[in-house]
Each structure stands twice: as C-alpha cells, then as structure tokens.
Design a protein around this motif. Structure first.
Motif, mmCIF file in Angstrom:
data_model
loop_
_atom_site.group_PDB
_atom_site.id
_atom_site.type_symbol
_atom_site.label_atom_id
_atom_site.label_comp_id
_atom_site.label_asym_id
_atom_site.label_seq_id
_atom_site.Cartn_x
_atom_site.Cartn_y
_atom_site.Cartn_z
ATOM 1 N N LEU A 175 17.269 -13.215 -5.806
ATOM 2 C CA LEU A 175 16.775 -11.899 -6.176
ATOM 3 C C LEU A 175 17.936 -10.919 -6.261
ATOM 4 N N THR A 176 17.736 -9.874 -7.033
ATOM 5 C CA THR A 176 18.782 -8.885 -7.255
ATOM 6 C C THR A 176 18.556 -7.665 -6.381
ATOM 7 N N GLY A 177 19.618 -7.214 -5.731
ATOM 8 C CA GLY A 177 19.589 -5.981 -4.975
ATOM 9 C C GLY A 177 20.994 -5.428 -4.884
ATOM 10 N N ARG A 178 21.090 -4.118 -4.765
ATOM 11 C CA ARG A 178 22.403 -3.483 -4.606
ATOM 12 C C ARG A 178 22.497 -2.957 -3.180
ATOM 13 N N GLU B 190 10.960 -8.824 -3.822
ATOM 14 C CA GLU B 190 9.967 -9.849 -4.126
ATOM 15 C C GLU B 190 8.745 -9.253 -4.804
ATOM 16 N N ALA B 191 8.447 -7.987 -4.505
ATOM 17 C CA ALA B 191 7.310 -7.317 -5.119
ATOM 18 C C ALA B 191 7.629 -6.821 -6.531
ATOM 19 N N GLY B 192 8.861 -7.054 -6.990
ATOM 20 C CA GLY B 192 9.230 -6.710 -8.358
ATOM 21 C C GLY B 192 9.932 -5.384 -8.524
ATOM 22 N N HIS B 193 10.269 -4.723 -7.409
ATOM 23 C CA HIS B 193 10.939 -3.426 -7.491
ATOM 24 C C HIS B 193 12.458 -3.584 -7.523
ATOM 25 N N THR C 88 0.813 -1.212 0.000
ATOM 26 C CA THR C 88 0.000 0.000 0.000
ATOM 27 C C THR C 88 0.851 1.267 0.000
ATOM 28 N N TRP C 89 2.065 1.196 0.516
ATOM 29 C CA TRP C 89 2.914 2.381 0.616
ATOM 30 C C TRP C 89 3.679 2.668 -0.664
ATOM 31 N N LEU C 90 4.049 1.620 -1.404
ATOM 32 C CA LEU C 90 4.858 1.802 -2.601
ATOM 33 C C LEU C 90 3.975 1.872 -3.845
ATOM 34 N N PRO C 91 4.414 2.592 -4.877
ATOM 35 C CA PRO C 91 3.657 2.614 -6.139
ATOM 36 C C PRO C 91 3.671 1.243 -6.788
ATOM 37 N N SER C 92 2.774 1.065 -7.749
ATOM 38 C CA SER C 92 2.827 -0.168 -8.532
ATOM 39 C C SER C 92 4.138 -0.183 -9.306
ATOM 40 N N GLY C 93 4.723 -1.332 -9.415
ATOM 41 C CA GLY C 93 6.080 -1.412 -9.928
ATOM 42 C C GLY C 93 6.177 -1.719 -11.412
ATOM 43 N N PRO C 94 7.433 -1.901 -11.800
ATOM 44 C CA PRO C 94 8.611 -1.792 -10.941
ATOM 45 C C PRO C 94 9.092 -0.346 -10.790
ATOM 46 N N VAL C 95 9.557 -0.017 -9.580
ATOM 47 C CA VAL C 95 10.109 1.309 -9.313
ATOM 48 C C VAL C 95 11.455 1.143 -8.613
#
Length: 218
Positions: A94-97, A67-70, A42-49
């Motif tokens: 999953l990918t993250g920096r 996991e939500a695709g961002h 609910t807090w984040l925009p629809s992704g990916p962002v």
C-alpha cells in the motif's frame, strides 16, 4: 528543539521497537484490528480522501486508512516510528507518505487535507491548544478533525514521569472530553464526543479510565 522536546523525541524513538506489543498499538489481534477499522469507517468520509495522521507512530491506523482506499500522510517526531510505518505499508503493498516532524507544526507546507487524525498525542505537547488551532487550519472547508484521546488510569498515581519534565506539560496524563470539547468547540462548525472505554476490543481488554473520540467538522 527544547530539552524537553528532545527528551520526548528520544523516548518515543527508543520505544519504537516494542511499541506494537501493546494490543491497541500493533493491532495484531484480528478482533482489535477489526474494531479500529469499524470505528474509522464511521469517522472518515467515504473515500478516497486525503488524511493527515499526526503522531502516526508505527503506522497502524495509517495502514487501516490506506486499506480503506484513502490517501494517507503520516507525521511523527520519532524517526524509528516513521521507518516502521513506511515498512508496514510497503509490506502490505500500500502507498503512504511518512514524514519526520513536529506534530504541532506538521511539515506538509501549504497542503490541506480532508481529515486530520490523531490518537493519544495531545498529552505529549507543550502547547496543545496552539497545535489544535494549527491542525484545524490544515483542513479543507468541510474537513473533519478526529481526535482519539482520554485520561489514563495511571494519571495521578505515584511514580516518575515518563521523561523528566513531562509532568509540567499542560495535559500530562491525558485530557478529559469536557476540556478538549471546550478548546476545540470554538474552532469548528460542529462537534460530537463518542465514548470508547466500553469497547474492550479496541484496547485488547477492558479498561477503567476515560477514553473517547472527538469528531468535528470545520
């Protein structure tokens, strides 16, 4: 870094090995993990962002964001926290920096993000108001600032600070919603406060102190 900043970094670096033992840190219980995932949805925009997770710790929220695709970038002052965050996302394929750096001045250069996310961090900062101004500057037009904060029940009780000198920090023990709203309000176009203390699933059980999310748009 100042002596206090070094002491804070050392404290959180040492705490990394047991950090996830807290229900709302490790999100190991499925109902706790699901509760945070629902809130983030609910807090984040629809992704990916592009999401900048400041004070990411061991990466539990970063993992949910990914996991939500961002696309997530995490920053933390403690190298061991950053190491665990990297491992956590890698284990989930999953990918993250993840970057080691000062939350008040995240080491992301001129990059701008769609969301700046921070949980339970501002009370540790020597100049939280300056940090908040910097975070807003990191947002793209229309971007969102999401701060999960509160006033901890332990604040005001007797006992030594978690590191020497921490009691002198402007928001030591947390910050109330009214104070944070007054600081962030002039920096953003719109803002709302979402109380969180009534949602026991978020914390692994009932809490009796002030906890909330501030969601703002620039």
């Amino acid at each position: 870094m100042s002596d206090l900043a070094t002491a804070i970094a050392n404290y959180w670096n040492a705490a990394a090995s047991s950090f996830d033992d807290e229900p709302d840190h490790g999100l190991r219980a499925e109902h706790t993990r699901a509760a945070w995932a629902r809130r983030l949805e609910t807090w984040l925009p629809s992704g990916p962002v592009d999401v900048l997770d400041i004070g990411c710790g061991t990466g539990s929220l970063s993992l949910l964001v990914a996991e939500a695709g961002h696309r997530v970038t995490g920053v933390d002052l403690a190298p061991r926290m950053v190491e665990q965050a990297r491992e956590k996302l890698a284990a989930a394929d999953l990918t993250g920096r993840f970057l080691v750096g000062d939350a008040a001045m995240p080491p992301t250069g001129d990059e701008r993000f769609d969301v700046v996310l921070s949980r339970h961090l501002v009370w540790t900062l020597p100049d939280p108001e300056a940090a908040l101004r910097e975070w807003v500057e990191r947002l793209r037009p229309g971007g969102r600032l999401v701060l999960v904060e509160g006033r901890w029940r332990e604040a005001g009780q007797s006992g030594a600070p978690y590191v020497a000198g921490a009691e002198l920090l402007p928001w030591s023990g947390g910050v109330g919603a009214d104070v944070l709203k007054a600081v962030v309000g002039p920096l953003v176009a719109e803002l709302r406060i979402e109380p969180l203390e009534g949602d026991a699933d978020l914390w692994g059980g009932p809490v009796n102190d002030e906890r909330y999310a501030l969601i703002a748009r620039v």
